[in-house]
Design a protein around this motif. Structure first.
Motif, PDB file in Angstrom:
ATOM      1  N   VAL A  14      62.753  64.179 106.960  1.00 48.95           N
ATOM      2  CA  VAL A  14      63.724  65.239 106.678  1.00 48.95           C
ATOM      3  C   VAL A  14      64.949  65.156 107.593  1.00 48.95           C
ATOM      4  CG1 VAL A  14      61.961  66.802 105.786  1.00 48.95           C
ATOM      5  CG2 VAL A  14      62.557  66.884 108.221  1.00 48.95           C
ATOM      6  N   GLY A  15      65.027  64.122 108.418  1.00 51.96           N
ATOM      7  CA  GLY A  15      66.190  63.961 109.286  1.00 51.96           C
ATOM      8  C   GLY A  15      66.063  64.679 110.610  1.00 51.96           C
ATOM      9  N   LYS A  16      64.854  64.923 111.035  1.00 50.83           N
ATOM     10  CA  LYS A  16      64.622  65.666 112.267  1.00 50.83           C
ATOM     11  C   LYS A  16      65.231  64.969 113.485  1.00 50.83           C
ATOM     12  CE  LYS A  16      60.457  65.448 113.511  1.00 50.83           C
ATOM     13  NZ  LYS A  16      60.810  64.453 114.554  1.00 50.83           N
ATOM     14  N   THR A  17      64.960  63.693 113.637  1.00 51.73           N
ATOM     15  CA  THR A  17      65.501  62.956 114.781  1.00 51.73           C
ATOM     16  C   THR A  17      67.011  62.820 114.681  1.00 51.73           C
ATOM     17  OG1 THR A  17      63.436  61.752 115.128  1.00 51.73           O
ATOM     18  CG2 THR A  17      65.440  60.765 116.024  1.00 51.73           C
ATOM     19  N   ARG A 215      74.239  62.710 103.484  1.00 53.69           N
ATOM     20  CA  ARG A 215      73.686  61.371 103.689  1.00 53.69           C
ATOM     21  C   ARG A 215      74.846  60.381 103.602  1.00 53.69           C
ATOM     22  NH1 ARG A 215      68.529  59.422 102.718  1.00 53.69           N
ATOM     23  NH2 ARG A 215      68.024  61.252 101.449  1.00 53.69           N
ATOM     24  N   THR A 216      75.118  59.672 104.693  1.00 55.73           N
ATOM     25  CA  THR A 216      76.191  58.677 104.679  1.00 55.73           C
ATOM     26  C   THR A 216      75.689  57.373 105.283  1.00 55.73           C
ATOM     27  OG1 THR A 216      77.119  59.080 106.893  1.00 55.73           O
ATOM     28  CG2 THR A 216      77.823  60.568 105.120  1.00 55.73           C
ATOM     29  N   VAL A 217      76.305  56.298 104.890  1.00 58.22           N
ATOM     30  CA  VAL A 217      75.929  54.989 105.418  1.00 58.22           C
ATOM     31  C   VAL A 217      76.176  54.928 106.920  1.00 58.22           C
ATOM     32  CG1 VAL A 217      76.476  52.524 105.365  1.00 58.22           C
ATOM     33  CG2 VAL A 217      76.311  53.808 103.228  1.00 58.22           C
ATOM     34  N   ARG A 218      77.287  55.467 107.375  1.00 56.92           N
ATOM     35  CA  ARG A 218      77.629  55.408 108.798  1.00 56.92           C
ATOM     36  C   ARG A 218      76.636  56.209 109.637  1.00 56.92           C
ATOM     37  NH1 ARG A 218      80.877  51.414 110.154  1.00 56.92           N
ATOM     38  NH2 ARG A 218      82.237  52.576 111.582  1.00 56.92           N
ATOM     39  N   LEU A 219      76.166  57.330 109.120  1.00 58.13           N
ATOM     40  CA  LEU A 219      75.163  58.120 109.834  1.00 58.13           C
ATOM     41  C   LEU A 219      73.859  57.347 109.953  1.00 58.13           C
ATOM     42  CD1 LEU A 219      74.426  60.827 111.149  1.00 58.13           C
ATOM     43  CD2 LEU A 219      73.813  61.679 108.864  1.00 58.13           C
ATOM     44  N   ALA A 222      74.369  54.421 112.694  1.00 60.47           N
ATOM     45  CA  ALA A 222      74.647  54.756 114.093  1.00 60.47           C
ATOM     46  C   ALA A 222      73.474  54.486 115.047  1.00 60.47           C
ATOM     47  CB  ALA A 222      75.110  56.217 114.194  1.00 60.47           C
ATOM     48  N   PRO A 223      72.217  54.849 114.698  1.00 59.38           N
ATOM     49  CA  PRO A 223      71.117  54.599 115.647  1.00 59.38           C
ATOM     50  C   PRO A 223      70.901  53.126 115.976  1.00 59.38           C
ATOM     51  CG  PRO A 223      70.450  56.172 113.969  1.00 59.38           C
ATOM     52  CD  PRO A 223      71.758  55.599 113.525  1.00 59.38           C
ATOM     53  N   SER A 224      71.241  52.247 115.047  1.00 59.45           N
ATOM     54  CA  SER A 224      71.054  50.814 115.315  1.00 59.45           C
ATOM     55  C   SER A 224      72.026  50.302 116.364  1.00 59.45           C
ATOM     56  CB  SER A 224      71.205  50.000 114.024  1.00 59.45           C
ATOM     57  OG  SER A 224      72.542  50.053 113.541  1.00 59.45           O
ATOM     58  N   HIS A 225      73.021  51.111 116.705  1.00 59.45           N
ATOM     59  CA  HIS A 225      73.971  50.781 117.764  1.00 59.45           C
ATOM     60  C   HIS A 225      73.746  51.643 119.010  1.00 59.45           C
ATOM     61  CE1 HIS A 225      76.567  48.241 115.150  1.00 59.45           C
ATOM     62  NE2 HIS A 225      76.114  49.046 114.206  1.00 59.45           N
ATOM     63  N   GLY A 226      72.701  52.472 118.996  1.00 63.75           N
ATOM     64  CA  GLY A 226      72.418  53.325 120.133  1.00 63.75           C
ATOM     65  C   GLY A 226      73.426  54.437 120.325  1.00 63.75           C
ATOM     66  N   LEU A 227      74.042  54.878 119.236  1.00 59.33           N
ATOM     67  CA  LEU A 227      75.124  55.850 119.337  1.00 59.33           C
ATOM     68  C   LEU A 227      74.896  57.046 118.417  1.00 59.33           C
ATOM     69  CD1 LEU A 227      78.195  53.432 119.228  1.00 59.33           C
ATOM     70  CD2 LEU A 227      77.264  54.561 121.264  1.00 59.33           C
ATOM     71  N   PRO A 228      75.314  58.239 118.850  1.00 56.50           N
ATOM     72  CA  PRO A 228      75.394  59.362 117.914  1.00 56.50           C
ATOM     73  C   PRO A 228      76.599  59.167 117.006  1.00 56.50           C
ATOM     74  CG  PRO A 228      76.254  60.014 120.048  1.00 56.50           C
ATOM     75  CD  PRO A 228      75.718  58.625 120.215  1.00 56.50           C
ATOM     76  N   ILE A 229      76.624  59.893 115.919  1.00 64.19           N
ATOM     77  CA  ILE A 229      77.676  59.688 114.934  1.00 64.19           C
ATOM     78  C   ILE A 229      79.056  60.056 115.485  1.00 64.19           C
ATOM     79  CG2 ILE A 229      77.419  61.974 113.890  1.00 64.19           C
ATOM     80  CD1 ILE A 229      78.205  58.630 112.090  1.00 64.19           C
ATOM     81  N   GLU A 233      81.423  57.071 114.460  1.00 65.34           N
ATOM     82  CA  GLU A 233      82.500  57.360 113.508  1.00 65.34           C
ATOM     83  C   GLU A 233      82.988  58.777 113.810  1.00 65.34           C
ATOM     84  OE1 GLU A 233      83.384  56.646 108.791  1.00 65.34           O
ATOM     85  OE2 GLU A 233      81.606  57.825 109.321  1.00 65.34           O
ATOM     86  N   ALA A 234      83.837  58.873 114.811  1.00 66.53           N
ATOM     87  CA  ALA A 234      84.159  60.154 115.440  1.00 66.53           C
ATOM     88  C   ALA A 234      84.738  61.182 114.488  1.00 66.53           C
ATOM     89  CB  ALA A 234      85.119  59.929 116.605  1.00 66.53           C
ATOM     90  N   HIS A 235      85.468  60.757 113.493  1.00 70.59           N
ATOM     91  CA  HIS A 235      86.141  61.706 112.612  1.00 70.59           C
ATOM     92  C   HIS A 235      85.681  61.575 111.164  1.00 70.59           C
ATOM     93  CE1 HIS A 235      88.670  62.781 115.964  1.00 70.59           C
ATOM     94  NE2 HIS A 235      88.979  61.509 116.144  1.00 70.59           N
ATOM     95  N   GLY A 236      84.494  61.027 110.988  1.00 68.22           N
ATOM     96  CA  GLY A 236      83.940  60.905 109.647  1.00 68.22           C
ATOM     97  C   GLY A 236      83.344  62.218 109.161  1.00 68.22           C
ATOM     98  N   VAL A 237      82.916  62.214 107.902  1.00 68.70           N
ATOM     99  CA  VAL A 237      82.399  63.437 107.295  1.00 68.70           C
ATOM    100  C   VAL A 237      81.123  63.907 107.980  1.00 68.70           C
ATOM    101  CG1 VAL A 237      81.163  62.123 105.501  1.00 68.70           C
ATOM    102  CG2 VAL A 237      81.734  64.521 105.108  1.00 68.70           C
ATOM    103  N   ALA A 238      80.250  62.989 108.391  1.00 72.98           N
ATOM    104  CA  ALA A 238      79.003  63.387 109.033  1.00 72.98           C
ATOM    105  C   ALA A 238      79.259  63.942 110.433  1.00 72.98           C
ATOM    106  CB  ALA A 238      78.041  62.200 109.100  1.00 72.98           C
ATOM    107  N   ALA A 239      80.143  63.305 111.198  1.00 71.50           N
ATOM    108  CA  ALA A 239      80.462  63.795 112.542  1.00 71.50           C
ATOM    109  C   ALA A 239      81.024  65.209 112.482  1.00 71.50           C
ATOM    110  CB  ALA A 239      81.444  62.857 113.231  1.00 71.50           C
ATOM    111  N   ASN A 240      81.922  65.449 111.550  1.00 68.81           N
ATOM    112  CA  ASN A 240      82.501  66.781 111.428  1.00 68.81           C
ATOM    113  C   ASN A 240      81.467  67.805 110.972  1.00 68.81           C
ATOM    114  OD1 ASN A 240      85.047  65.973 112.270  1.00 68.81           O
ATOM    115  ND2 ASN A 240      85.698  65.408 110.212  1.00 68.81           N
ATOM    116  N   ALA A 241      80.510  67.375 110.136  1.00 71.19           N
ATOM    117  CA  ALA A 241      79.438  68.279 109.713  1.00 71.19           C
ATOM    118  C   ALA A 241      78.581  68.689 110.904  1.00 71.19           C
ATOM    119  CB  ALA A 241      78.579  67.614 108.636  1.00 71.19           C
ATOM    120  N   PHE A 242      78.298  67.753 111.790  1.00 65.95           N
ATOM    121  CA  PHE A 242      77.494  68.092 112.970  1.00 65.95           C
ATOM    122  C   PHE A 242      78.258  69.001 113.927  1.00 65.95           C
ATOM    123  CE2 PHE A 242      74.524  64.686 111.795  1.00 65.95           C
ATOM    124  CZ  PHE A 242      73.326  65.343 112.057  1.00 65.95           C
TER     125      PHE A 242
END
Length: 277
Positions: A14-17, A215-219, A222-229, A233-242
């Motif tokens: 469900v996207g908990k992590t 649900r986005t490809v960039r989100l 991100a974990p495969s690079h050890g990074l939060p969204i 992708e600082a100004h992407g749709v998922a980052a702004n949602a968070f």
């Protein structure tokens, strides 16, 4: 004193992590000192921030066994003010030992009390099932954040989770409250998502958050690079949602910062981010 929020759902997938990592990063982006404790033996949050987990002796497993000081287990991440207390697969074996202990349900709460007092927020990433460690997260937390995906099984699981919540409130943690229910991997164009959202709003009108996480490809990358969204992708749709989710939660629980904490000054043991402290 830190506010403690557990990200919980007895259902996996469900996207908990994803929520735990990115909510923590957004809190840190606001200048707050944040510690994410990975309480899941699968160590997904640990892998998603460090890429490779530390040995068991440098993880929550050692801390709960009193084999290491809590502050010595904390590592830095790529995000300023955001720290991680890693997990390890050996944590699964610890649950067998805890079953025989009279303090088995409160061991995490006692451990958190030994942490440095520098943090504004402590976020707990719980296992994706109702294990003893999940119960520990319920008992230790001030707030629960419940991620759900819009399908039939999530609705069923949410009812069981609420039953668990009432049991914990009556027996172990009467002050525990729900910060919100957040819809993850959401696509409002589908009839199913709209129907499940309507059911959630009908049954939990005070708890359902307005912010949804797409649900986005960039989100997913991100974990495969050890990074939060917000860094990937600082100004992407998922980052702004968070960022919106973070603001909504803080507003919903009427959270206000206390005196500015002294930044945590422990030494990082993370091979990926060893220069962050």
């Amino acid at each position: 004193m830190a506010s403690i929020l557990a990200v919980v759902n007895q259902k996996g997938g469900v996207g908990k992590t994803t929520i735990a990592i990115n909510l923590s990063a957004c809190l840190a982006e606001k200048g707050l000192e944040v510690l994410l404790i990975d309480c899941d033996p699968q160590a997904s949050a640990t892998m998603g921030l460090l890429l490779q987990p530390p040995p068991s002796s440098r993880s929550l497993y050692a801390g709960l066994l009193n084999e290491a000081r809590a502050e010595d287990l904390i590592v830095s991440t790529a995000t300023t003010n955001f720290y991680l207390l890693p997990s390890h697969q050996d944590l699964a074996g610890l649950e067998v030992e805890l079953l025989e202990s009279p303090d088995g349900r409160i061991v995490l709460r006692h451990f958190i009390q030994t942490l440095p007092s520098n943090f504004d927020w402590i976020v707990l990433d719980s296992p994706p099932s109702l294990t003893l460690m999940t119960i520990n997260c319920f008992v230790a937390a001030d707030y629960l954040l419940i991620p759900v995906i819009c399908d039939f099984f999530s609705l069923q699981g949410l009812g069981r989770l609420m039953e668990t919540l009432r049991l914990i409130q009556s027996s172990w943690n009467p002050a525990l409250s729900v910060a919100g229910i957040v819809r993850t991997f959401y696509d409002g164009r589908t009839n199913l998502a709209q129907a499940v959202s309507s059911e959630l709003d009908r049954h939990f009108p005070q708890l359902l958050l307005q912010t949804t996480i797409p649900r986005t490809v960039r989100l997913a990358e991100a974990p495969s690079h050890g990074l939060p969204i917000i860094l990937y992708e600082a100004h992407g749709v998922a980052a702004n949602a968070f960022r919106r989710l973070t603001e909504e939660i803080l507003d919903k629980i009427h959270w206000r910062p206390g005196p500015p904490p002294v930044p945590f000054g422990g030494r990082s043991h993370s091979p990926a981010h060893n220069d962050r402290l």
